[in-house]
Design an enzyme around this catalytic site. Sequence first.
Site, short mmCIF file in Angstrom:
data_model
loop_
_atom_site.label_atom_id
_atom_site.label_comp_id
_atom_site.label_asym_id
_atom_site.label_seq_id
_atom_site.Cartn_x
_atom_site.Cartn_y
_atom_site.Cartn_z
CG ASP A 25 6.28 16.83 -5.42
OD1 ASP A 25 6.11 16.66 -4.20
OD2 ASP A 25 6.63 15.91 -6.19
C1 BGC Z 1 6.83 13.46 -3.73
C2 BGC Z 1 5.33 13.62 -3.69
C3 BGC Z 1 4.85 13.52 -2.26
C4 BGC Z 1 5.52 14.63 -1.46
C5 BGC Z 1 5.09 14.67 0.00
C6 BGC Z 1 7.53 14.40 -2.76
O1 BGC Z 1 8.83 14.01 -2.56
O2 BGC Z 1 7.29 13.66 -5.03
O3 BGC Z 1 4.72 12.65 -4.50
O4 BGC Z 1 3.46 13.57 -2.18
O5 BGC Z 1 6.92 14.42 -1.49
O6 BGC Z 1 5.63 13.62 0.72
#
Ligand code: BGC
Length: 996
Positions: free
Chosen positions: A703
Amino acid sequence: MNKMEPSLKLRSFARRVAQEGIVLLENKRKTLPVINKKIALFGRIQGNYYKSGTGSGGLVNVTDVPSFKQAFSENLRVDLNKEILNLYDKWILDNPFNAGNGQWASEPWAQTEMDLSLEEINNLKRDDEIAVVIIGRTAGEDKDNSNKPGSYKLTDTEYNLIKNLKMTYQEVVVVLNVGNIIDMNFINELNIETVLYAWHGGQDGARALVDVLTGYIEPSGKLPNTIFKNLEKYPANNWFGNKKEIYYEEDIYVGYRFFETFMPEEVLYPFGYGLSYTDFLINLNSHSVVGNKIRFNFTVKNIGDRCGKEVVQVYLNAPQGLLGKPKMQLVGFVKTTLIKPSLSVDISLELDLSKMSSYDDAGKISKSSYVLEKGEYNFFYGNSVRNNKHGLTHILNENLIVETLTEALAPVKSFKRIKPKEIEKNKFALDFEEVPTRTINLENRIKSNIKFSNYQPNNKNKLIDVYNKKISLDTFVENLKEEELFEIVLGEGMSSPKVTPGTASAFGGVTDELSKKGIPVVCSADGPSGIRMDSGGLATSLPNGTLIASTFDPYLIEKLYEFEAEEMISYNIDIILGPGMNIQRHPLNGRNFEYLSEDPLLTGIIASSIVRGLNNKGVYGAMKHFIANNQETARTEADSIISERAIREIYLKGFEIAVKESKASVIMTSYNPINGIWAASNYDLNTTILRNEWNFDGIVMTDWWAKMNDDENSEATRENIAAMVVAQNDIYKVVPDAKTYINNLKERYFAGKVSLYELHRNVKNILNFIMKTLVFRRENNIKTFDKKEINYWFLQEVESFEYPFIDESKVTIISDDFKANTKFDLVEKNHKYATAVINDKQQTLYNFGLKLAKIENEFTKLVNSIENKNVLKLPIKNWDKIYLNLNQPSYRNHLAPEDWMNINKDAIFSYKIKVEEFGKYVISFEISLDQSKVTQTPFSIYVNDINKQTLTSNGTLGKKVWIQSTVVMGKEDKLLSFKFHKTGMCIYNIDIVKHG
Ligand code: BGC
């Protein structure tokens, strides 16, 4: 489809999905559907429909989000109380929508509601009016919901509003435009008789909602989670929100697994429940057991007086044995096609008993094995976890060991977990047992799997040589320089200039050296509810995950994501960051709206259909968050402490199904630690289970700005890329620049703590994946892509595929692949979706609203080229009419051909119009058809470029007859056209009457 523009067919298909996922909880007085009724619309959310929650899963920039009020106004079947609409409009001017300061989670989860006293409501009420009140909640990343008014609970103003409405109106419809379930005790307290969960339905969610409320579409959604009375009684609540440690004491008893086993009386609305406007009888005709395969054959009969769809659900009551089991467990489901009153469809389900086994983490039967304990396996079928009948008892005389695996991911901290204690037959009390802790040495496991790898850097080869089988991938990777290996595991973003503007990340050939080797830059974008482009780029916003799961229709969802894939392809996006598939362990999790269900089977099957839909077109979905991102509070810190059994049976299962069933290729690990080790650096998660047990052959990404640690005793940091590589989490997301990002990989590599083998292994994963992307194909002029073979988790057959609602002879299929420029309506046939003209009175049921977005078709140019000459002025007052005698030249103009006799197929006759008053117009045609009565000749009415109606006439043996139709037109409309789909119609007169 146009490049870089939101796809209209995706938008209209998404509306269809939104209709299918709306869950009708109560309709006691049969208030719904409201057809030709007076409606009073309450609740400030009528002006601000929530299309999705907030954070990465909600930031899709859209052209427009029609409000509930607007959607209602577009509908012909209701008469809205204007006084109330105006009152809200005025009040909202003084109490505008609070969108926070632009930061995530700064927006309140509920908006201020207008106070209305009993007296005020009384004064506003018209006779025979129905009150519809909409309650809204958003939710999202970085902030959980709370068990407080304005979040899980209604505010006092909302509560009093509903109460006052109930005291004034005979019939009150409560509509919930919410991401998560909310406290529903008010339904009983206030004796509310009509309730719907509309979830967050995406861009046209409000229109979908009105389609269902007004009976254009029959509701068929089912709850993918349990609505229960009291959070305090739910054991998952005990540690929820803790910032350091969350002990999963409830173990496998999540949602209905807990309530059905221990506290059935606490349930308000059970899992799988949802009403239709009709009723069904589900009959089990026969069943068979051959080896591990169990087959059920059902007939589903519509015994009500409206059409509808039903979801047949099969639950298992397994023997308690030594391990303990939930009283009920969903093991299969099928959604029927639309069934006409008094008709039936046959459906079959084939289930595999071995997939219903339990994981023995304690070694009671066989350590680290999936086992089926001896005893009675009772199967129940019905339309919810509660409403079902016994169908089959299958007896196992011996314990069966289905599969023996290796202990992985076990907790290191000891704690107690729930276990059922049977006090009388099928009645259970809460008992507890010690959770088995880790017995293996993880460090040794990791080391013993390291092999030798060669290092022979050179600049000769390109990745396409691997694709063309000139060299092996091993050789290509051995030829990469160490620096290149260190850099390719870093993804760049957000909004990297190397890919589509404003997207979440770029990875692959992000440096000059990597790019020179023919490695393209792959683009990934959020996800899951549509494409997020922080550049302001526009895309289509889809219904939220929970709504998608509520459809219980994997075929529909697969199709939706095929359309989504087309939109991605038009923006050069290879990966969408979704589906979000964490288990909805607790109703207060801020991101539940993105997630699918509390049940792993439903999660896995719906996620598989999402992934498959994307893969069918050559793009990918990153299944996230792997695993146990089950709260937003301290999401990068709080340790999820879970038994190995619960990890495997609940938190991994959905991912396992999707990896095995849809051959998923992309996974995003979660932010949180699992049993002390952060997901992105968790070897057992990413290697022992994902790669070695499930044979996953895709890529794993972290993530965004995730943390990693070496073992359960060490701190986690964002720079510990070495730990990520060792665990076989292939790519770190995200860094501003792969060349300059300071991290520990190089140092650890030269210190011998990360092996060349491990680096090569991950880089091979990345490159293998890249060779399957469309960007790789584009850059190397490769035209085709290979689809993967799929093994279904369970087989389902809906045997009657006929679309029963519409007489097929009355359907003219225009195209089955949407290539036709003109878009009519969607008809379901053999689970394929065809474009069709539906030619009988019932067709209005499928007319998707009256104000569709613009469509590029043969009328578009005409509309744009209209001059203000020869304009037909439409009547202003009710019942005024204009009469076009087509024999008189004055009623012809240069857009309408002279001859209205024996009109040719595909001919289009148009009038320029001036509409001075918005309203409904009845258009009547005097026609004849020199054909027999069994023939049918359809033609369509267009206003501007939108198909508003399609009419059909039978042959009239040459006699003149009148046929009529109704359309809504407004001041902005400029062109009224008729398009003919068969040759032979003669038209003599047309009259147009203003009618309301
Ligand atoms: C989230 C993800 C997301 C990523 C990119 C993170 O804060 O947990 O689910 O895909 O950001 O935006």
